[in-house]
Design a protein around this motif. Structure first.
Motif, PDB file in Angstrom:
ATOM      1  N   ILE A 142      27.468  -5.497  48.610  1.00 18.55           N
ATOM      2  CA  ILE A 142      26.692  -4.382  48.061  1.00 18.55           C
ATOM      3  C   ILE A 142      27.428  -3.093  48.426  1.00 18.55           C
ATOM      4  N   ILE A 143      27.601  -2.233  47.447  1.00 18.78           N
ATOM      5  CA  ILE A 143      28.344  -0.983  47.639  1.00 18.78           C
ATOM      6  C   ILE A 143      27.425   0.206  47.370  1.00 18.78           C
ATOM      7  N   ASP A 144      27.467   1.180  48.253  1.00 15.96           N
ATOM      8  CA  ASP A 144      26.648   2.389  48.068  1.00 15.96           C
ATOM      9  C   ASP A 144      27.214   3.496  48.950  1.00 15.96           C
ATOM     10  N   ALA A 145      26.667   4.685  48.800  1.00 14.27           N
ATOM     11  CA  ALA A 145      27.121   5.839  49.574  1.00 14.27           C
ATOM     12  C   ALA A 145      25.920   6.671  50.001  1.00 14.27           C
ATOM     13  N   THR A 146      26.073   7.371  51.107  1.00 18.58           N
ATOM     14  CA  THR A 146      25.041   8.290  51.577  1.00 18.58           C
ATOM     15  C   THR A 146      25.660   9.644  51.864  1.00 18.58           C
ATOM     16  N   LEU A 147      24.921  10.696  51.600  1.00 17.62           N
ATOM     17  CA  LEU A 147      25.396  12.051  51.877  1.00 17.62           C
ATOM     18  C   LEU A 147      25.356  12.332  53.373  1.00 17.62           C
ATOM     19  N   VAL A 148      26.371  13.007  53.858  1.00 17.25           N
ATOM     20  CA  VAL A 148      26.481  13.362  55.272  1.00 17.25           C
ATOM     21  C   VAL A 148      26.392  14.879  55.385  1.00 17.25           C
ATOM     22  N   PRO A 149      25.263  15.408  55.830  1.00 11.75           N
ATOM     23  CA  PRO A 149      25.148  16.867  55.928  1.00 11.75           C
ATOM     24  C   PRO A 149      25.918  17.424  57.118  1.00 11.75           C
ATOM     25  N   VAL A 150      26.505  18.588  56.916  1.00  7.42           N
ATOM     26  CA  VAL A 150      27.164  19.333  57.997  1.00  7.42           C
ATOM     27  C   VAL A 150      26.619  20.757  57.949  1.00  7.42           C
ATOM     28  N   PRO A 151      26.774  21.532  59.036  1.00 10.90           N
ATOM     29  CA  PRO A 151      26.284  22.922  59.008  1.00 10.90           C
ATOM     30  C   PRO A 151      26.894  23.711  57.856  1.00 10.90           C
ATOM     31  N   ARG A 152      26.066  24.454  57.161  1.00  2.00           N
ATOM     32  CA  ARG A 152      26.534  25.206  55.999  1.00  2.00           C
ATOM     33  C   ARG A 152      27.386  26.393  56.420  1.00  2.00           C
ATOM     34  N   ILE A 222      32.982  14.062  45.674  1.00  3.24           N
ATOM     35  CA  ILE A 222      33.686  12.913  45.123  1.00  3.24           C
ATOM     36  C   ILE A 222      32.664  11.907  44.614  1.00  3.24           C
ATOM     37  N   HIS A 223      32.759  11.514  43.353  1.00  2.00           N
ATOM     38  CA  HIS A 223      31.775  10.607  42.769  1.00  2.00           C
ATOM     39  C   HIS A 223      31.850   9.238  43.434  1.00  2.00           C
ATOM     40  N   ASP A 224      30.673   8.639  43.629  1.00  2.00           N
ATOM     41  CA  ASP A 224      30.592   7.331  44.289  1.00  2.00           C
ATOM     42  C   ASP A 224      31.548   6.314  43.679  1.00  2.00           C
ATOM     43  N   SER A 225      31.619   6.301  42.348  1.00  2.00           N
ATOM     44  CA  SER A 225      32.380   5.272  41.646  1.00  2.00           C
ATOM     45  C   SER A 225      33.879   5.335  41.937  1.00  2.00           C
ATOM     46  N   GLN A 226      34.391   6.509  42.338  1.00  2.00           N
ATOM     47  CA  GLN A 226      35.820   6.626  42.604  1.00  2.00           C
ATOM     48  C   GLN A 226      36.251   5.810  43.829  1.00  2.00           C
ATOM     49  N   MET A 230      38.575   1.006  46.779  1.00  2.00           N
ATOM     50  CA  MET A 230      38.795   1.005  48.221  1.00  2.00           C
ATOM     51  C   MET A 230      37.765   0.164  48.958  1.00  2.00           C
ATOM     52  N   LEU A 231      36.578   0.010  48.368  1.00  2.00           N
ATOM     53  CA  LEU A 231      35.476  -0.631  49.075  1.00  2.00           C
ATOM     54  C   LEU A 231      35.335  -2.122  48.786  1.00  2.00           C
TER      55      LEU A 231
END
Length: 344
Positions: A142-152, A222-226, A230-231
């Motif tokens: 199963i392939i997916d991605a999650t956003l990683v927040p950093v200080p703005r 970067i779009h998930d599909s790209q 690699m995954l």
């Protein structure tokens, strides 16, 4: 209550150990010594003389990095918590009479591992251990991605435009102290109408055991599909690949077919061409399996202190999330070991 004596304290410690807390089980279950050669290579440095303080055992520092990821602690908080909590102190292998490595030492060690390229090798080392324990990747992936927040970053519109075009804003290189606090790699992305700033942690897990087998860290835009090439994990014993509709499209189907994989990617509707009831039902069936990857991100958010990352730059975030993904696999291994023990 009377004054507590030495034996009262000893009994309290033993009672705590019988509860089998997570850190106690991690100490017993993870093959820590197998990581030592890689840690030694990453921490190696020439000494001009034998004078000065003796070098800290890199395994102690590695366990401090694992603690950091378990609770999403800063370097300063990690130093404080190991000083403050008996369970943390015992986990890293230090006693009350030992000096605790400070925040600067923790940061320095992580940087040395990053620059030596050891963090990816540590991840692969544990992957090899899982295979040796009969926990190789099975059941498809199963392939997916999650956003990683950093200080703005508080930049002007002009500065942001320059950064987006991969150019350094004018005058920034004249102030090195200011520049090292500026993240030139993090990007904005809009998801479900909400703007997010930071990076993405894209992962591939196997269906049967739920371990992270491959990962990639990228800027958020970067779009998930790209990341699909690699995954994909060719070591998985089954050919099925689950992913959400971000990966839908003929070229991705062709890519999977070329690699000998069988697509279980969600179907995607479009304007004036909504999904049929049959397609919706197929997606519903696929979701029952694909949802397993959300448990990984849920664990990171709810059980590992959240996803907020205070590292600047893509390379440092890659190192941070490489350690985070490895630490998740440690926790997952504990869960699998407990299940095996219960069934025995």
């Amino acid at each position: 209550m009377g004054q507590r004596g030495f034996w009262d304290e000893q009994q309290r410690v033993e009672k705590l150990k019988t509860k089998k807390p997570v850190l106690e089980r991690l100490s017993q279950s993870i093959p820590w010594e197998s990581f030592r050669p890689l840690l030694e290579r990453g921490y190696a440095q020439e000494r001009k003389s034998n004078a000065g303080r003796r070098r800290i055992d890199p395994l102690i520092l590695f366990k401090m990095l694992v603690l950091q990821q378990l609770f999403n602690l800063s370097d300063d908080d990690t130093e404080f918590q190991v000083n403050d909590r008996r369970s943390f102190e015992e986990f890293v292998g230090l006693g009350v009479m030992n000096d605790i490595p400070d925040a600067t030492t923790i940061a320095f060690f992580r940087e040395r591992l990053r620059k030596a390229g050891v963090i990816e090798e540590l991840f692969e080392k544990f992957e090899a251990y899982l295979r040796s324990q009969g926990l190789e990747a099975r059941g498809g992936q199963i392939i997916d991605a999650t956003l990683v927040p950093v200080p703005r970053q508080r930049n002007s519109r002009e500065d942001n435009k320059e950064i987006k075009e991969n150019r350094m804003p004018e005058g920034w290189d004249e102030n090195p102290n200011r520049l090292q606090q500026k993240d030139l790699d993090a990007r904005w992305v809009k998801k479900n109408g909400i703007n997010h700033y930071g990076y993405k942690n894209s992962i591939c897990i196997d269906v049967e055991h739920g371990f992270i087998r491959r990962y990639a860290v990228t800027p958020a835009n970067i779009h998930d599909s790209q990341m699909l090439p690699m995954l994909l994990d060719p070591e998985n014993t089954d050919d099925y690949v689950w992913a959400d509709s971000a990966f839908a499209g003929e070229r991705f189907e062709d890519l999977l077919d070329l690699g000998g994989f069988e697509s279980c990617i969600h179907e995607k509707g479009s304007r004036n061409h909504p999904l049929s009831d049959a397609a919706k039902e197929r997606n519903r069936i696929k979701s029952a399996i694909r949802a397993c990857v959300e448990h990984v991100f849920g664990c990171m958010t709810m059980s590992m202190g959240g996803k907020m990352t205070r590292k600047i730059g893509l390379e440092k975030n890659k190192a941070w999330w490489g350690l985070k993904n490895l630490t998740f696999n440690f926790l997952r291994y504990l869960l699998r070991a407990n299940r095996a023990f219960a069934l025995a």
